[in-house]
Scaffold this active site. Sequence first.
Site: not given
Length: 702
Positions: A498, A500
């Site tokens: 991922d 953020d």
Amino acid sequence: MTPSPQSPRPRPRSPLMRRDPAALGIPQAALLALADRLAEESLDPHALLIARGGDVAFETAWAPYALDRPALVYSASKTYTALAIGYLADERRLRLDDSAGMLLGLPDPHGITVRHLLTMNTGHTGAQIEAIGMDPARLLATGPSHAPGTFFAYNSPASHALSAIVTAVTGERMTDYLRPRLLDPLGIGERWMDSVDGIQTGASGFHLTVDDLTRTATMLGAGGVFRGTQVASDWFIEEMTRPWSNTAAFDGPVAAAGEVNDWALGYGYQVWRSRHGFRLDGAAGQFALVVPELDLTIAYQGATLDTQATLRAFWAFVDAVGVASVAGEAADASEGIYASELPAAGDPAPDTWSSRERLTIMTEASFEADGLMLSDAGDGWTLALPGVGTLPVSDAWTAARLSRGDALSAPSSRPEAVADPAADDLRLAARGEQRSDGSVLVHVVDTTSPHRVIVIREADGSLRAGWHIPPIGGGWEVLRVPSVVTRRLARSSALLLDMDGTLVDSHAVVERLWTQWSIDHGIDPAYTLSIIHGRQGQESMALLLPDRPPEVTIAENRELLAAETAQTEGVVAIAGAGALLEGLKTLPHALVTSATRALADARMEAAGIRMPAVAVTAEDVVRSKPDPEGFLAAARRLGVEPADAIVVEDSANGIAAGLAAGMRVIGIGPHAAAAGPTWTVPDATAIHVQDDGDGGIRLTLD
């Protein structure tokens, strides 16, 4: 001196087979009753694994503990010391009736033999043993009050003398001697035992997982055989598990009125006899139970002084399995359950904070509280813990790794039991709760041992703190371990990351823009921020304003994305993200983000970290996290099976997406544990990667 055989190339640690409990003749109701009882009776369960015929029927860890992290098993270590002596006897490097002094090169005026040490029949009283300490020379020189071989008293110095004999005969540390003979054949990975004056303790200090204990117990229950190989000699296992010593007068844990006391049934070669079979047994409830008549083993780690109550719960379970076996209940998997349907680590049942509240401070135990401070900090607290350092605390378990250099105050001297300079780390987890009376309750758990500290800040601001159960031999210093104990290993065909919160810290921009958006639409910003992470913006807007026309939501999200892409001030890399991406440069990996490609490029550039060659962004999927579509798409692009990939995620939505894709998940950051990932780490500095030599990735997690 005969050299030890060389270990072959390290064997792959093949997992024990997981099977449906019903197929193993284990009733669902008995498993559920056992898991509930351990928590409800405030026995503080940490990890549990139940196996039959060497196959796993059930395993779980209660948060914040982990099945794959070794933890101190105290006197269960003694059984491994006895096994080392058995190998030496097999190799004719000693005999059990040899003089201990002859083997150690020390005077033995009272004729104490190896067998006396194994059976704790040196003849010394408890008071004498306490005065002797971990000193083999003093043990042999001290005149016993009883003739050796005629009197049992629990004797950790005798176990340490056995470890010293192993080193004297072989020139190796005991666990190094055991590596090619026992640990490698059982598939037990790199482990650590503490030392005294350069000799491994032997009596305690081994750090093991419940899987390790299960492998050992399975081998012992099968007369030394593990997976078709004779790992230890059957003659020694048979002798080892006899009740050589009469323990009827042993001053151990108290049994209930009319109940059989499991410490009064005899002692073998560093194992206890039980009302069913025999057991490895460590302080505060570290057990490996071997029930040969049912081909059953129970491996357990917990923390209670009422260890007879823990065994009582296990015997009720064993009796239920025995009744089912006699009744010949059908082993129909369709009518049974799988372990995943029972409580598992991260689920609400194992993480029973209400049962933790019932745990109390042992007021008579010494605890260093000078400099203790609990301060409010944002949505949680900051705890200054003397001898340890400063810990973040929230209403979810938050992991922290602290070295001796982080300690708020250094101890005046190190206990002799911590003689290894590499034993520098404390691996802790903390959780707090604001209570209705205005007080704050905080638990700080050492996840590599049975021990925890409880801190209470009363409504008037006064503080009290102490150990639930104090460590044996000291305080925080005796709990320090080398990094090998906190390390977890995994293999993956690809790493899916991922962005953020995992690689990039963009929370300042996100919170500023979404807070203003919420205010503009009359929505509580706190609620907005609780649901947006991991989701595409338009999906979040649709959840918050479900009656609005989709075209309006899409247009507004486009404007918000433009603002997010343009505003990169304050966007920085998460600690360790750059190094992780550099380590992955030649290994299979991909970015999987709910951001658009333009936003991802802007944030990765602002953070100064490399964009992976394979990236799945908002444009590439129809459904965003928590739907698994993005992770499945990344696996297809990399040409790997989903089950062989590992996800790295920080948000609950992202963790749910990874798990839904059938992948293992590394949860990163302080709030990840609450979503039930496979592993948790504080940040990317705890993730280390290298080529596994077979086109995949070997991961090491601190």
